[in-house]
Design an enzyme around this catalytic site. Structure first.
Site, PDB file in Angstrom:
ATOM      1  N   GLY A 185       4.316   8.710  -7.112  1.00 23.91           N
ATOM      2  CA  GLY A 185       5.630   8.049  -7.053  1.00 23.91           C
ATOM      3  C   GLY A 185       5.571   6.709  -7.766  1.00 23.91           C
ATOM      4  O   GLY A 185       5.360   6.653  -8.951  1.00 23.91           O
ATOM      5  N   PHE A 186       5.651   5.609  -6.973  1.00 23.42           N
ATOM      6  CA  PHE A 186       5.725   4.276  -7.594  1.00 23.42           C
ATOM      7  C   PHE A 186       4.348   3.642  -7.717  1.00 23.42           C
ATOM      8  O   PHE A 186       4.219   2.443  -7.786  1.00 23.42           O
ATOM      9  CB  PHE A 186       6.618   3.388  -6.727  1.00 23.42           C
ATOM     10  CG  PHE A 186       6.294   3.520  -5.263  1.00 23.42           C
ATOM     11  CD1 PHE A 186       7.019   4.388  -4.436  1.00 23.42           C
ATOM     12  CD2 PHE A 186       5.224   2.827  -4.694  1.00 23.42           C
ATOM     13  CE1 PHE A 186       6.697   4.529  -3.090  1.00 23.42           C
ATOM     14  CE2 PHE A 186       4.894   2.973  -3.351  1.00 23.42           C
ATOM     15  CZ  PHE A 186       5.628   3.827  -2.553  1.00 23.42           C
ATOM     16  N   ALA A 187       3.306   4.447  -7.687  1.00 25.06           N
ATOM     17  CA  ALA A 187       1.961   3.884  -7.784  1.00 25.06           C
ATOM     18  C   ALA A 187       1.131   4.703  -8.751  1.00 25.06           C
ATOM     19  O   ALA A 187       1.431   5.863  -9.014  1.00 25.06           O
ATOM     20  CB  ALA A 187       1.287   3.930  -6.408  1.00 25.06           C
ATOM     21  N   VAL A 232      -3.061   5.806  -9.357  1.00 28.74           N
ATOM     22  CA  VAL A 232      -4.323   5.856  -8.616  1.00 28.74           C
ATOM     23  C   VAL A 232      -5.465   5.931  -9.627  1.00 28.74           C
ATOM     24  O   VAL A 232      -5.452   6.802 -10.492  1.00 28.74           O
ATOM     25  CB  VAL A 232      -4.363   7.082  -7.675  1.00 28.74           C
ATOM     26  CG1 VAL A 232      -5.690   7.159  -6.939  1.00 28.74           C
ATOM     27  CG2 VAL A 232      -3.201   7.033  -6.672  1.00 28.74           C
ATOM     28  N   ILE A 270      -6.506   8.626 -12.179  1.00 29.82           N
ATOM     29  CA  ILE A 270      -6.721  10.020 -11.750  1.00 29.82           C
ATOM     30  C   ILE A 270      -5.466  10.636 -11.157  1.00 29.82           C
ATOM     31  O   ILE A 270      -5.448  11.789 -10.771  1.00 29.82           O
ATOM     32  CB  ILE A 270      -7.874  10.119 -10.711  1.00 29.82           C
ATOM     33  CG1 ILE A 270      -7.663   9.134  -9.567  1.00 29.82           C
ATOM     34  CG2 ILE A 270      -9.214   9.936 -11.391  1.00 29.82           C
ATOM     35  CD1 ILE A 270      -8.696   9.234  -8.460  1.00 29.82           C
ATOM     36  N   THR A 284      -0.890   9.951 -10.063  1.00 31.92           N
ATOM     37  CA  THR A 284       0.218   9.043  -9.790  1.00 31.92           C
ATOM     38  C   THR A 284       0.852   9.512  -8.481  1.00 31.92           C
ATOM     39  O   THR A 284       0.882  10.703  -8.179  1.00 31.92           O
ATOM     40  CB  THR A 284       1.283   9.132 -10.903  1.00 31.92           C
ATOM     41  OG1 THR A 284       1.651  10.506 -11.009  1.00 31.92           O
ATOM     42  CG2 THR A 284       0.742   8.631 -12.225  1.00 31.92           C
ATOM     43  N   ASP A 337       6.560  12.828   6.577  1.00 30.91           N
ATOM     44  CA  ASP A 337       6.563  13.422   5.226  1.00 30.91           C
ATOM     45  C   ASP A 337       5.393  14.396   5.094  1.00 30.91           C
ATOM     46  O   ASP A 337       4.656  14.388   4.116  1.00 30.91           O
ATOM     47  CB  ASP A 337       6.487  12.332   4.142  1.00 30.91           C
ATOM     48  CG  ASP A 337       6.892  12.875   2.771  1.00 30.91           C
ATOM     49  OD1 ASP A 337       6.624  12.209   1.752  1.00 30.91           O
ATOM     50  OD2 ASP A 337       7.447  13.993   2.722  1.00 30.91           O
ATOM     51  N   LYS A 397       3.474  17.501   4.207  1.00 35.06           N
ATOM     52  CA  LYS A 397       3.609  18.593   3.223  1.00 35.06           C
ATOM     53  C   LYS A 397       2.263  18.731   2.516  1.00 35.06           C
ATOM     54  O   LYS A 397       1.449  17.788   2.561  1.00 35.06           O
ATOM     55  CB  LYS A 397       4.727  18.282   2.220  1.00 35.06           C
ATOM     56  CG  LYS A 397       4.556  16.977   1.470  1.00 35.06           C
ATOM     57  CD  LYS A 397       5.755  16.681   0.580  1.00 35.06           C
ATOM     58  CE  LYS A 397       5.554  15.358  -0.144  1.00 35.06           C
ATOM     59  NZ  LYS A 397       6.712  15.020  -1.010  1.00 35.06           N
ATOM     60  N   ASN A 416       0.656  16.025   0.470  1.00 36.49           N
ATOM     61  CA  ASN A 416       0.132  14.826   1.151  1.00 36.49           C
ATOM     62  C   ASN A 416      -1.090  15.132   2.001  1.00 36.49           C
ATOM     63  O   ASN A 416      -1.435  14.371   2.905  1.00 36.49           O
ATOM     64  CB  ASN A 416       1.234  14.207   2.028  1.00 36.49           C
ATOM     65  CG  ASN A 416       2.235  13.442   1.182  1.00 36.49           C
ATOM     66  OD1 ASN A 416       1.949  13.049   0.049  1.00 36.49           O
ATOM     67  ND2 ASN A 416       3.440  13.264   1.712  1.00 36.49           N
TER      68      ASN A 416
END
Ligand SMILES: CN(C)C[C@H]1CC[C@H](N2C(=O)NCc3cnc4ccc(-c5cc(Cl)c(O)c(Cl)c5)cc4c32)CC1
Length: 312
Positions: free
Chosen positions: A22-24, A26, A18, A20, A133, A135, A138
């Site tokens: 960054g480096f993951a 979901v 559902i 992404t 972070d 924003k 997030n």
């Protein structure tokens, strides 16, 4: 390979990807015992590389955070190649997309969301963490149209407490505080307050106070601290923005003052609630949950006999 998903598949049905982060990636999943939908953040250890410490930071932070406006981490599963984080599902997506879809929010709607953001950040600071972070990307919207703060990969819990200075320059440029981009030592909680000023501006205006495709020009605008005031902003909104977007961190409003600020309390008649609503009460509900889990673990089919008081 699928064998890596074995442990996850024991307790969850896993559906489509559902999103992404960054480096993951979901994936949507469903908790078998309760039918509850969850979001599973899946990371490959090799791909993480030097980002692995960020994941450990996030997990360590989230295990200590339990608050109605912080995304709940339910479970962590680690296999030889992967890390799975089972998280509270937020079907409403990012606050960023919600603002874009509405152009900008009316002051009363911005107030509802900003009170939740202040509540979450005050709680996180109270636990000794700076998020670093903040924003709209997030902040996710849950099924009750409430906000949940995510992505604690850059958060910091300074050993000497929140008053001690940090060095790492991180976060997203447009939301970064002047002292942070100047590369000097800064106080994480103060930098978070600046980011909340940029966030409030984005909620009320639908665009950023400091923006430029050239990052050096953007940095100069942030250090200058001058921004446009569209005609639709009320004088009380302008005053609060001015207190948050102070270039000098010591002049900036503190989170404590923010909790009782008139802009936030007007129309509510009460201060912003920063305490967590969640405490593990070892009551009957907790007992039922833990017994169900034990039944499942011992291989006996968990069943809830007709127990009306449970449904109250
Ligand atoms: C900065 N952006 C790009 C990040 C994206 C990441 C994917 C998100 N997402 C969807 O894409 N679809 C729906 C969806 C539903 N429930 C979610 C619950 C938790 C998280 C979550 C929580 C933590 Cl703590 C975390 O660190 C990360 Cl990466 C994700 C993501 C969800 C989600 C949206 C924001």
């Amino acid at each position: 390979g699928l064998e890596e998903y074995e442990e996850l598949l024991k307790d969850y049905d896993v559906w489509e990807t559902i999103g992404t982060g960054g480096f993951a990636k979901v994936k949507l999943a469903q908790h078998k015992l309760t039918g509850e939908k969850v979001a599973v953040k899946i990371m490959e250890k090799e791909e993480l590389g030097e980002d692995l410490p960020r994941v450990q930071t996030e997990i360590a932070a989230m295990m200590n955070l339990s608050h109605q406006h912080v995304c709940t981490l339910y479970q962590v599963i680690e296999t030889p190649k992967r890390i799975f984080m089972v998280l509270e599902y937020c079907p409403g997506g990012e606050l960023f997309d919600y603002i874009v879809s509405k152009d900008r929010l009316e002051e009363c709607e911005a107030r509802v969301f900003f009170r939740q953001i202040v509540s979450a950040v005050a709680y996180v600071h109270g636990q000794g963490f700076a998020h670093r972070d903040l924003k709209p990307e997030n902040l996710l919207i849950d099924e009750n149209h409430n906000l949940k703060l995510i992505d604690f990969g850059l958060c910091a819990k300074p050993k000497g407490g929140l008053e001690c200075r940090l060095q790492t320059c991180c976060g997203s440029p447009a939301y970064a505080a002047p002292e942070l981009i100047r590369g000097k030592a800064y106080i994480g909680s103060e930098a978070d307050l600046w980011s909340m000023g940029v966030l409030l501006y984005a909620l009320l205006c639908g665009f950023l106070p400091f923006d430029d495709e050239n990052v050096m020009v953007l940095y100069r605008k942030i250090q200058r601290g001058k921004y446009e005031l569209p005609s639709w902003l009320s004088s009380s909104s302008i005053q609060l923005l001015n207190q948050l977007l102070q270039v000098e961190p010591k002049q900036r409003i503190s989170i404590k003052e923010l909790l009782v600020h008139p802009w936030l309390t007007q129309e509510y008649g009460c201060d912003v609630e920063c305490h967590s609503r969640f405490t593990w009460k070892y009551d009957h509900l907790t007992a039922c949950y833990l017994i169900l889990v034990a039944m499942k673990a011992s291989g006996r089919p968990p069943c809830l006999l007709s127990s009306p008081q449970l449904l109250t």
